[in-house]
Design a protein around this motif. Structure first.
Motif, short mmCIF file in Angstrom:
data_model
loop_
_atom_site.label_atom_id
_atom_site.label_comp_id
_atom_site.label_asym_id
_atom_site.label_seq_id
_atom_site.Cartn_x
_atom_site.Cartn_y
_atom_site.Cartn_z
N PHE A 92 0.84 -1.19 0.00
CA PHE A 92 0.00 0.00 0.00
C PHE A 92 0.88 1.24 0.00
CE2 PHE A 92 -2.54 -3.29 2.14
CZ PHE A 92 -3.68 -3.26 1.34
N THR B 291 3.37 -1.42 3.96
CA THR B 291 2.83 -0.09 3.66
C THR B 291 3.94 0.94 3.67
OG1 THR B 291 0.70 -0.70 4.65
CG2 THR B 291 1.15 1.65 4.39
N GLU C 220 -4.46 1.55 3.37
CA GLU C 220 -4.33 0.19 3.91
C GLU C 220 -5.58 -0.20 4.70
OE1 GLU C 220 -2.40 -1.53 7.91
OE2 GLU C 220 -1.02 -0.30 6.72
#
Length: 323
Positions: A205, A261, A273
């Motif tokens: 992400f 992430t 996320e």
């Protein structure tokens, strides 16, 4: 009597030649002894072939500036502390796992925005960079010091690592580092056994972007070296499916999913996320139903991209599957 004098004269001349010869041999022997006692000096000049051509270094460099994150890790693993390096993508200014080793190194910008003046101020005797990132400033850097460029930054970290080892004249040390890593891969592979049949999915992400990672990524290469199975959509020699949509969530399914992430501090990536992980479509994936969704460090599994991160990723895999 005259004959005797002639004989003595000839004998005297011969004696002089014999003594002279002995003296000469003694001097040669002494010189040889001195050469044996004095330290041997070898020509350390060597040439490195790289992405921009070839570069010759007259001696092993002592002041190295490195312009990629993964290159920084490589130098540290080789026992070379750079005098200057580009700032880590996250961290202040270095990733946590290298911060201690980089305590006195100077920041010379970012991979994508090198501060050439800062590089020059460090008076390096070698600059290591990357064609994919810094091709436009290669000539400027070469005017400062001998400069070596790797071709790109994706895939197997070993390719660039071997170039860096050659560049700093530490090829034997480089071979030791790679041999130790390969031995660890072999050992972990044996321990994992049937667990390698589990299809491993990877998702990243970023602010405004979701990526499904495939085999030609940093972590994808490591999973492949271990022999893990991958979901069909990820089992290809490509980097990633970029800009994934929620309709593509089924491509994320697998027996186990690792996600990471890239958070820069504004919270945007973390919000994305959360949005995806809480989406009903994601919760309906088999991997989510089984509770096999694991968050891992983006620095280790993707961003750092070097040998130290590779070993830390192996730690994560061992802890997840074997403990």
């Amino acid at each position: 009597m005259k004959a005797l004098r002639s004989f003595l004269s000839i004998f005297s001349i011969m004696l002089i030649f014999i003594l002279a010869a002995c003296g000469g041999n003694s001097e040669q022997t002494a010189d040889a002894d001195k050469k044996e006692d004095s330290p041997k000096t070898e020509d350390t000049s060597y040439t490195v072939e790289h992405a921009m051509g070839s570069t010759t270094l007259e001696k092993t460099p002592e002041r190295v500036v490195i312009l990629t994150n993964e290159g920084t890790e490589a130098l540290l693993a080789l026992g070379v502390k750079p005098v200057g390096a580009v700032q880590s993508w996250t961290g202040d200014p270095w990733y946590e796992h290298i911060a201690k080793d980089m305590k006195d190194a100077q920041v010379v910008g970012l991979e994508s925005e090198v501060n050439v003046e800062a590089v020059a101020a460090l008076h390096p005797d070698l600059i290591i960079g990357n064609k994919m990132r810094q091709e436009a400033i290669y000539e400027q850097l070469s005017a400062i010091a001998p400069t070596v460029f790797a071709e790109d930054l994706r895939g197997n970290w070993k390719t660039n690592f071997e170039l860096y080892a050659k560049s700093v004249n530490k090829e034997e040390k480089g071979k030791e580092v790679i041999a130790a890593y390969d031995a660890r891969i072999a050992e972990l592979k044996e321990k994992l056994g049937d667990k390698l049949n589990m299809k491993v999915s990877m998702v990243r992400f970023m602010a405004g972007d979701v990526r499904i990672y495939q085999k030609d990524s940093f972590s994808g290469v490591i999973l492949d070296q271990l022999g893990f199975a991958r979901p069909e959509s990820q089992n290809v020699d490509e980097f990633a499916i970029k800009g994934a949509t929620k309709e593509q969530m089924p491509l994320m399914d697998g027996d186990i999913l690792f996600y990471f992430t890239y958070e820069t501090g504004d919270g945007a990536a973390s919000e994305l996320e959360k949005e995806w992980l809480e989406d009903p479509l994601f919760k309906n994936l088999e991997v989510a139903k089984k509770g096999e969704v694991h968050k891992v460090d983006d620095v280790i599994w993707n961003t750092a991209g070097g040998v130290k991160a590779a070993n830390l990723m192996l730690d994560d895999i061992e802890n997840t599957f074997l403990k």
